[in-house]
Design an enzyme around this catalytic site. Structure first.
Site, mmCIF file in Angstrom:
data_model
loop_
_atom_site.group_PDB
_atom_site.id
_atom_site.type_symbol
_atom_site.label_atom_id
_atom_site.label_comp_id
_atom_site.label_asym_id
_atom_site.label_seq_id
_atom_site.Cartn_x
_atom_site.Cartn_y
_atom_site.Cartn_z
ATOM 1 N N ARG A 290 15.753 -4.323 2.358
ATOM 2 C CA ARG A 290 16.608 -5.370 1.502
ATOM 3 C C ARG A 290 17.636 -4.803 0.578
ATOM 4 N NH1 ARG A 290 11.380 -8.339 2.606
ATOM 5 N NH2 ARG A 290 11.621 -10.022 3.727
ATOM 6 N N MET B 202 9.372 -3.391 10.437
ATOM 7 C CA MET B 202 10.309 -4.579 10.998
ATOM 8 C C MET B 202 11.814 -4.031 11.404
ATOM 9 S SD MET B 202 9.263 -7.899 9.097
ATOM 10 C CE MET B 202 10.069 -7.488 7.317
ATOM 11 N N GLY B 203 11.689 -2.632 11.499
ATOM 12 C CA GLY B 203 13.142 -1.989 11.852
ATOM 13 C C GLY B 203 13.805 -1.640 10.626
ATOM 14 N N ASN B 204 14.959 -1.458 11.050
ATOM 15 C CA ASN B 204 16.058 -1.176 9.777
ATOM 16 C C ASN B 204 15.394 0.169 9.084
ATOM 17 O OD1 ASN B 204 17.434 -1.765 6.851
ATOM 18 N ND2 ASN B 204 18.683 -1.345 8.898
ATOM 19 N N GLY C 168 2.451 1.428 3.995
ATOM 20 C CA GLY C 168 3.153 1.989 3.048
ATOM 21 C C GLY C 168 2.590 1.657 1.714
ATOM 22 N N GLU C 169 2.378 2.078 0.645
ATOM 23 C CA GLU C 169 2.092 1.754 -0.451
ATOM 24 C C GLU C 169 3.174 0.865 -1.177
ATOM 25 O OE1 GLU C 169 0.948 4.768 -3.309
ATOM 26 O OE2 GLU C 169 -1.054 5.348 -2.388
ATOM 27 N N LYS C 170 4.290 0.962 -0.872
ATOM 28 C CA LYS C 170 5.360 0.054 -1.332
ATOM 29 C C LYS C 170 4.877 -1.456 -1.293
ATOM 30 C CE LYS C 170 9.709 -1.686 -1.595
ATOM 31 N NZ LYS C 170 9.590 -2.954 -0.664
ATOM 32 N N ASP C 171 4.288 -1.744 -0.116
ATOM 33 C CA ASP C 171 3.897 -3.025 0.093
ATOM 34 C C ASP C 171 2.183 -2.844 -0.191
ATOM 35 O OD1 ASP C 171 6.210 -4.555 1.208
ATOM 36 O OD2 ASP C 171 6.164 -2.821 2.060
ATOM 37 N N HIS D 281 9.811 4.777 5.842
ATOM 38 C CA HIS D 281 9.186 4.424 7.335
ATOM 39 C C HIS D 281 8.926 5.711 8.026
ATOM 40 C CE1 HIS D 281 11.741 0.453 6.994
ATOM 41 N NE2 HIS D 281 10.444 -0.006 6.995
HETATM 42 P P1 AMP Z 1 8.840 -3.115 6.720
HETATM 43 O O1 AMP Z 1 9.599 -2.542 7.682
HETATM 44 O O2 AMP Z 1 9.477 -3.304 5.393
HETATM 45 O O3 AMP Z 1 7.790 -4.091 7.223
HETATM 46 O O4 AMP Z 1 7.838 -1.781 6.337
HETATM 47 C C1 AMP Z 1 7.094 -1.188 7.170
HETATM 48 C C2 AMP Z 1 6.116 -0.322 6.593
HETATM 49 O O5 AMP Z 1 6.950 0.669 6.062
HETATM 50 C C3 AMP Z 1 5.066 -0.879 5.786
HETATM 51 O O6 AMP Z 1 3.849 -0.369 5.924
HETATM 52 C C4 AMP Z 1 5.625 -0.746 4.343
HETATM 53 O O7 AMP Z 1 4.871 -0.432 3.368
HETATM 54 C C5 AMP Z 1 6.157 0.684 4.524
HETATM 55 N N1 AMP Z 1 7.507 1.185 3.804
HETATM 56 C C6 AMP Z 1 8.454 0.085 3.616
HETATM 57 N N2 AMP Z 1 9.200 0.944 2.392
HETATM 58 C C7 AMP Z 1 8.536 1.822 2.099
HETATM 59 C C8 AMP Z 1 8.805 2.939 1.292
HETATM 60 N N3 AMP Z 1 9.849 3.036 0.305
HETATM 61 N N4 AMP Z 1 8.134 4.079 1.303
HETATM 62 C C9 AMP Z 1 7.061 4.086 1.961
HETATM 63 N N5 AMP Z 1 6.737 3.061 2.757
HETATM 64 C C10 AMP Z 1 7.539 2.216 2.912
#
Ligand code: AMP
Length: 275
Positions: free
Chosen positions: A187, A27-29, A147-150, A34
């Site tokens: 966030r 989702m960017g940022n 990412g394992e974060k989610d 990422h």
């Molecule tokens: P998002 O932009 O938050 O939707 O995340 C995009 C991808 O990046 C998802 O697969 C997340 O699980 C991964 N991601 C987000 N934060 C982290 C992190 N701190 N470490 C590894 N992967 C991440």
């Protein structure tokens, strides 16, 4: 690095592409979490496509869709530097040309999507599955890198790929953290300096709980919840579940993982740690 805004351009590029393709949806940022996935993708596929799209379908009422940080120029610069092959940056008209009402949705498996975050964010994982299914059909990658974060999202999407016979392998990279242990997240920028100081307690707590092999998970969770709430957190959940299918586990054991969603002020943070 190629940047595509519409589907026709993406498809044209895809048709001429040689070798294997990995998709990293975001989702960017973009932060180092990422970028670690881009690097993982580069070791597993010949070409890497990153998508950047803040998907309205996966946000509930009163969530942070409108205020979600959008930093496209900076994101593109970071991806270029990382050696990413191409970026897909659709807008709502490209993703949902007929609007979001009366849309065909992908319904995720209940056992995975109605627990943890799914219990607190109704419709969230259907929104995630729908947008990722669309991205997979649009880009046709051999590999989907998450990412394992989610972690719950990873398992929900992996199951979707299996159940719908999607010709894609789903892999997850480890969570990248700040030096003090806080999981990197777009966030985190919502946190006040005071909240940012408190936030690493989330990871510290999970790590401590993951070390308690053999203990009754519910008892540990109740005590840890109290401590975190006394420190100023408000918890959506703190649970120990099996990695494979997210079923609740009674005792802390290998193959299980602690999951937490905790609020600090208006900011909702999630994290997880395996045993
Ligand atoms: P998002 O932009 O938050 O939707 O995340 C995009 C991808 O990046 C998802 O697969 C997340 O699980 C991964 N991601 C987000 N934060 C982290 C992190 N701190 N470490 C590894 N992967 C991440």
């Amino acid at each position: 690095m190629a940047v595509f805004r519409d589907l026709a351009a993406l498809r044209h590029w895809r048709q001429g592409l040689r070798g294997s393709l990995a998709l990293v949806p975001t989702m960017g940022n973009l932060h180092d979490g990422h970028l670690s996935l881009v690097r993982l993708a580069q070791t597993r596929a010949d070409q890497v496509l990153v998508s950047i799209y803040v998907n309205p379908l996966q946000f509930g009422r009163g969530e942070d869709f409108a205020g979600y940080p959008r930093t496209l120029d900076q994101d593109l610069a970071r991806l270029q530097e990382a050696g990413c092959t191409a970026v897909f940056t659709p807008d709502d008209a490209v993703m949902y040309p007929r609007g979001k009402r009366d849309l065909s949705l992908v319904m995720p498996a209940h056992s995975l999507s109605k627990v943890l975050c799914g219990a607190h964010r109704p419709g969230h994982f259907a929104g995630v599955c729908t947008v990722v299914a669309k991205l997979l059909h649009m880009a046709q990658p051999q590999l989907l890198v998450l990412g394992e974060k989610d972690y719950q999202q990873y398992r929900v999407l992996q199951r979707m790929a299996t159940d719908l016979d999607l010709p894609v392998q789903v892999v997850a990279g480890p969570t990248q953290r700040a030096e003090d242990g806080l999981a990197l997240s777009s966030r985190n920028r919502y946190l006040t300096p005071q909240e940012r100081q408190l936030a690493p307690r989330i990871f510290a707590t999970l790590r401590e709980l993951a070390g308690q092999r053999g203990a009754v998970a519910a008892n540990l969770a109740a005590a840890a919840r109290k401590d975190l709430e006394n420190a100023g957190f408000s918890l959506d959940y703190l649970e120990f579940r099996a990695e494979e299918d997210l079923r609740a586990l009674e005792h802390v054991q290998a193959g299980g993982r602690w999951f937490i969603a905790a609020r600090l002020g208006n900011t909702r943070l999630i994290d997880n740690v395996g045993v």
